[in-house]
Design a protein around this motif. Structure first.
Motif, PDB file in Angstrom:
ATOM      1  N   UNK A  17       0.825  -1.209   0.000  1.00 14.70           N
ATOM      2  CA  UNK A  17       0.000   0.000   0.000  1.00 14.70           C
ATOM      3  C   UNK A  17       0.858   1.257   0.000  1.00 14.70           C
ATOM      4  N   UNK A  18       2.075   1.134   0.525  1.00 16.60           N
ATOM      5  CA  UNK A  18       3.051   2.232   0.482  1.00 16.60           C
ATOM      6  C   UNK A  18       4.233   1.734  -0.338  1.00 16.60           C
ATOM      7  N   UNK A  19       4.455   2.363  -1.489  1.00 12.30           N
ATOM      8  CA  UNK A  19       5.510   1.892  -2.394  1.00 12.30           C
ATOM      9  C   UNK A  19       6.870   2.443  -1.964  1.00 12.30           C
ATOM     10  N   UNK A  20       7.840   1.541  -1.803  1.00 14.96           N
ATOM     11  CA  UNK A  20       9.217   1.918  -1.482  1.00 14.96           C
ATOM     12  C   UNK A  20      10.103   1.240  -2.528  1.00 14.96           C
ATOM     13  N   UNK A  21      10.689   2.040  -3.415  1.00 15.92           N
ATOM     14  CA  UNK A  21      11.403   1.494  -4.574  1.00 15.92           C
ATOM     15  C   UNK A  21      12.817   2.062  -4.633  1.00 15.92           C
ATOM     16  N   UNK A  22      13.806   1.193  -4.824  1.00 22.00           N
ATOM     17  CA  UNK A  22      15.190   1.661  -5.021  1.00 22.00           C
ATOM     18  C   UNK A  22      15.561   1.457  -6.482  1.00 22.00           C
ATOM     19  N   UNK A  23      16.149   2.499  -7.081  1.00 24.65           N
ATOM     20  CA  UNK A  23      16.520   2.461  -8.494  1.00 24.65           C
ATOM     21  C   UNK A  23      18.036   2.441  -8.645  1.00 24.65           C
ATOM     22  N   UNK A  24      18.489   1.970  -9.770  1.00 20.42           N
ATOM     23  CA  UNK A  24      19.920   1.980 -10.080  1.00 20.42           C
ATOM     24  C   UNK A  24      20.159   2.970 -11.230  1.00 20.42           C
ATOM     25  N   UNK A  25      21.341   3.540 -11.253  1.00 18.06           N
ATOM     26  CA  UNK A  25      21.762   4.430 -12.347  1.00 18.06           C
ATOM     27  C   UNK A  25      20.755   5.549 -12.626  1.00 18.06           C
ATOM     28  N   UNK A  26      20.151   6.063 -11.577  1.00 22.64           N
ATOM     29  CA  UNK A  26      19.214   7.178 -11.719  1.00 22.64           C
ATOM     30  C   UNK A  26      19.766   8.374 -10.960  1.00 22.64           C
ATOM     31  N   UNK A  34      -0.410   4.678  -9.545  1.00 22.62           N
ATOM     32  CA  UNK A  34      -0.968   3.652  -8.663  1.00 22.62           C
ATOM     33  C   UNK A  34      -1.902   4.208  -7.590  1.00 22.62           C
ATOM     34  N   UNK A  35      -1.974   5.532  -7.481  1.00 22.98           N
ATOM     35  CA  UNK A  35      -2.736   6.191  -6.417  1.00 22.98           C
ATOM     36  C   UNK A  35      -2.347   5.652  -5.044  1.00 22.98           C
ATOM     37  N   UNK A  36      -1.049   5.505  -4.854  1.00 18.69           N
ATOM     38  CA  UNK A  36      -0.490   5.067  -3.567  1.00 18.69           C
ATOM     39  C   UNK A  36       0.633   6.020  -3.167  1.00 18.69           C
ATOM     40  N   UNK A  37       0.896   6.165  -1.857  1.00 19.84           N
ATOM     41  CA  UNK A  37       2.097   6.901  -1.450  1.00 19.84           C
ATOM     42  C   UNK A  37       3.329   6.200  -2.029  1.00 19.84           C
ATOM     43  N   UNK A  38       4.280   6.975  -2.519  1.00 21.49           N
ATOM     44  CA  UNK A  38       5.456   6.377  -3.155  1.00 21.49           C
ATOM     45  C   UNK A  38       6.732   7.064  -2.673  1.00 21.49           C
ATOM     46  N   UNK A  39       7.719   6.248  -2.321  1.00 17.55           N
ATOM     47  CA  UNK A  39       9.052   6.749  -1.959  1.00 17.55           C
ATOM     48  C   UNK A  39      10.070   6.083  -2.873  1.00 17.55           C
ATOM     49  N   UNK A  40      10.917   6.900  -3.499  1.00 19.92           N
ATOM     50  CA  UNK A  40      11.902   6.382  -4.457  1.00 19.92           C
ATOM     51  C   UNK A  40      13.300   6.729  -3.953  1.00 19.92           C
ATOM     52  N   UNK A  41      14.195   5.722  -3.995  1.00 18.30           N
ATOM     53  CA  UNK A  41      15.555   5.875  -3.443  1.00 18.30           C
ATOM     54  C   UNK A  41      16.612   5.526  -4.485  1.00 18.30           C
ATOM     55  N   UNK A  42      17.794   6.093  -4.265  1.00 17.72           N
ATOM     56  CA  UNK A  42      18.985   5.714  -5.028  1.00 17.72           C
ATOM     57  C   UNK A  42      20.149   5.588  -4.052  1.00 17.72           C
TER      58      UNK A  42
END
Length: 592
Positions: free
Chosen positions: A357-366, A382-390
């Motif tokens: 329900x809470x998106x936590x995503x780690x990306x590479x080369x971003x 997705x109409x969800x809270x989203x946190x993106x990490x590198x």
């Protein structure tokens, strides 16, 4: 994505209101739907008079801040401004610098490097300002969560004035009682701090600075027109920082947009021209999606100096060169963002992240400066809270964007033991933590969340079921009284249940515009444009009516396709002809 269509059902005597306010009953209904209940509120909403703004003296600490600055100006001290690297930081820093110079101050502006230093005032800026001879430092759009650098400034004997609008951090005891934490500045000006009586808490950092400038200009008898000239900069910051366009923010943006369309600032004019907007009436949309991203690109991919230099450009040629540079930076940023979004979607949809329900995503080369934009795109999809990490040298760094039913700031505060750096507000946050703690953060956010499946269904709020036969140029002109549109003051949403499609065509250089000729049950026909996912639209129509009926629709033959649309009307001007058309926002099938 499944949607829930809901008709706003606020009640009032719309006919009587319309007569007293000299507007149509439709407009009266829309205004009531925006949460206005008192007639004097409605009159202020419609008049948008700048004299209705509150006095800055009502803001806690403002008078003391003004007096400290006046003393520095009178003593010919060098004043340091510690601003930030986003739109709000750039525009608030520029506005305050302009104002201080106007009243005879000596000023130098500092901003952090986004990649190596991160958000807000830091020790490097403090030391540089001190060594340059400054003994007063004023923060813009930051400072409320900057404890270490402000302590350092005080150790050096500097005077520190914090102007900010971000949420104030707090500690909570076992009984739920909160102790709010303020930095050790000489004065803090932030309408969100405890005990501040200022009536409107929703100003951006530049809005808070504008209130300070107003008091300084009053003291030095600077004409009011010069204060108002700054509103174009405050308007860009307000829209780009996604503030609610209500109360004072709406006044700022309404008047700022008028100034932008005929800006006296060489840099702004050059950027408008470079972005192809010189023949257009600048709207909040253009700030949010064209002008604002160009300023942001400087802080994301280069240095804030490019944007500040553009705003301070003294010649048309200098402004042109800097505008070209900013536009190129933003074009590069858009390409890099698209790659990051695609990578994030693949990561989510090929793993168990899709069930969170809470998106936590780690990306590479971003590029780390793009994680906030990518988080925003994920939230929209997705109409969800989203946190993106590198990955960064000290661990991982991320940015989050939220939905209305999820206070991201407070939810992350519950996990502060995992975080090394953190700041934000209910709808967005920036944070850093050790890489080994990221999965724990994801697990805890999802275990703690009270979000229900219902919360994750996007709601389409319809103002009025309005047959397209009601639409004409006079009605479109009346709708302009409700502008500017944006967060907190969204465009009205109209709807009608049954449209037959007489003709469908796909247009545009990138084949990304669907043009329809629609006719309603009463026989009124009109052109309609849809800028969403055309493939999804076609698949939906085929699922409901079959491929053959959709084929006929594109051939302009009689077909069975019958859809409900939400829409907003606009005026189409082509070769001297003016016709009303509608922009389709949502679609569904309502069975007869």
């Amino acid at each position: 994505m499944k949607e829930k269509w809901m008709l706003e059902a606020k009640r009032a005597d719309f006919e009587a209101l319309a007569n007293r306010l000299a507007i149509s009953p439709v407009l009266a209904r829309i205004i009531v739907n925006r949460g206005l209940s008192e007639e004097d509120e409605m009159q202020r909403y419609l008049s948008c008079d700048l004299t209705e703004m509150y006095s800055g003296l009502m803001m806690k600490g403002m008078e003391q801040a003004r007096n400290l600055i006046i003393t520095a100006v009178e003593e010919n001290q060098l004043i340091a401004i510690g601003t930030d690297f986003d739109n709000d930081g750039i525009l608030s820093g520029h506005s305050l610098s302009t104002a201080l110079k106007r009243i005879g101050g000596r000023v130098v502006v500092y901003a952090p490097d986004r990649i190596s230093e991160g958000y807000g005032l830091n020790r490097r800026i403090v030391l540089e300002a001190y060594e340059a001879g400054s003994r007063l430092i004023i923060t813009c759009d930051n400072g409320i969560a900057v404890f270490d650098a402000i302590d350092y400034a005080k150790e050096l004997g500097m005077t520190v004035v914090v102007t900010d609008h971000h949420e104030v951090a707090f500690e909570e005891d076992e009984n739920g009682s909160r102790t709010f934490l303020l930095p050790n500045a000489d004065v803090v000006v932030n309408p969100k701090q405890e005990g501040c009586p200022y009536p409107f808490k929703g100003l951006c950092g530049a809005g808070v600075v504008y209130k300070l400038i107003e008091l300084l200009y009053e003291y030095y008898s600077v004409p009011k027109e010069e204060l108002y000239d700054l509103l174009e900069f405050i308007a860009i910051a307000t829209v780009a920082d996604v503030m609610d366009l209500v109360s004072e923010n709406r006044l700022i943006v309404k008047h700022g947009l008028k100034l932008l369309s005929q800006s006296k600032n060489l840099g702004i004019r050059a950027l408008i021209e470079e972005c192809g907007l010189e023949q257009k009436r600048i709207s909040a949309y253009h700030i949010g999606f064209v002008i604002g991203p160009c300023f942001n690109a400087a802080g994301r991919l280069d240095t804030v100096a490019v944007a500040l230099d553009l705003l301070d450009a003294k010649t048309t040629e200098e402004a042109k060169q800097l505008a070209v540079s900013l536009k190129k930076l933003n074009d590069s940023r858009k390409d890099m963002t698209l790659q990051g979004v695609e990578q994030a979607i693949e990561r989510i949809e090929t793993s168990d992240l899709i069930h969170d329900k809470v998106l936590v995503v780690k990306l590479r080369d971003t590029h780390e400066s793009l994680v906030g934009i990518i988080a925003g795109r994920l939230r929209e999809r997705y109409n969800k809270p989203a946190l993106v990490f590198v990955d960064v040298e000290q661990g991982v760094k991320g940015s989050g964007r939220s939905i209305e039913s999820y206070n991201m700031f407070e939810e992350l505060l519950k996990c502060k033991d995992l975080l090394t750096k953190f700041g934000g507000h209910p709808m967005a946050a920036g944070l850093s933590l050790k890489a080994e703690n990221l999965e724990t953060l994801r697990a805890r956010l999802n275990q703690n969340t009270t979000l229900s499946e219902e919360d994750l269904i996007p709601i389409v709020r319809i103002d009025i079921p309005l047959p397209i036969g009601y639409l004409n140029e006079a009605f479109l002109e009346e709708l302009e009284k409700l502008e500017p549109f944006g967060k907190g003051n969204i465009k009205p949403v109209f709807a009608e249940q049954h449209f037959k499609i007489r003709q469908a065509r796909i247009l545009g250089k990138n084949q990304n515009v669907l043009k329809l000729n629609i006719i309603n049950s009463e026989g009124f026909a009109m052109d309609a444009l849809y800028f969403g996912d055309i493939t999804e639209f076609n698949e939906f129509a085929e699922m409901e009516y079959g491929k053959e009926e959709v084929r006929k629709m594109y051939l302009g033959q009689y077909n069975e396709v019958d859809l409900a649309f939400t829409y907003y009307p606009t005026l189409n001007e082509y070769m001297g002809n003016r016709t009303v058309q509608v922009i389709i926002q949502n679609y569904c099938r309502i069975k007869r």
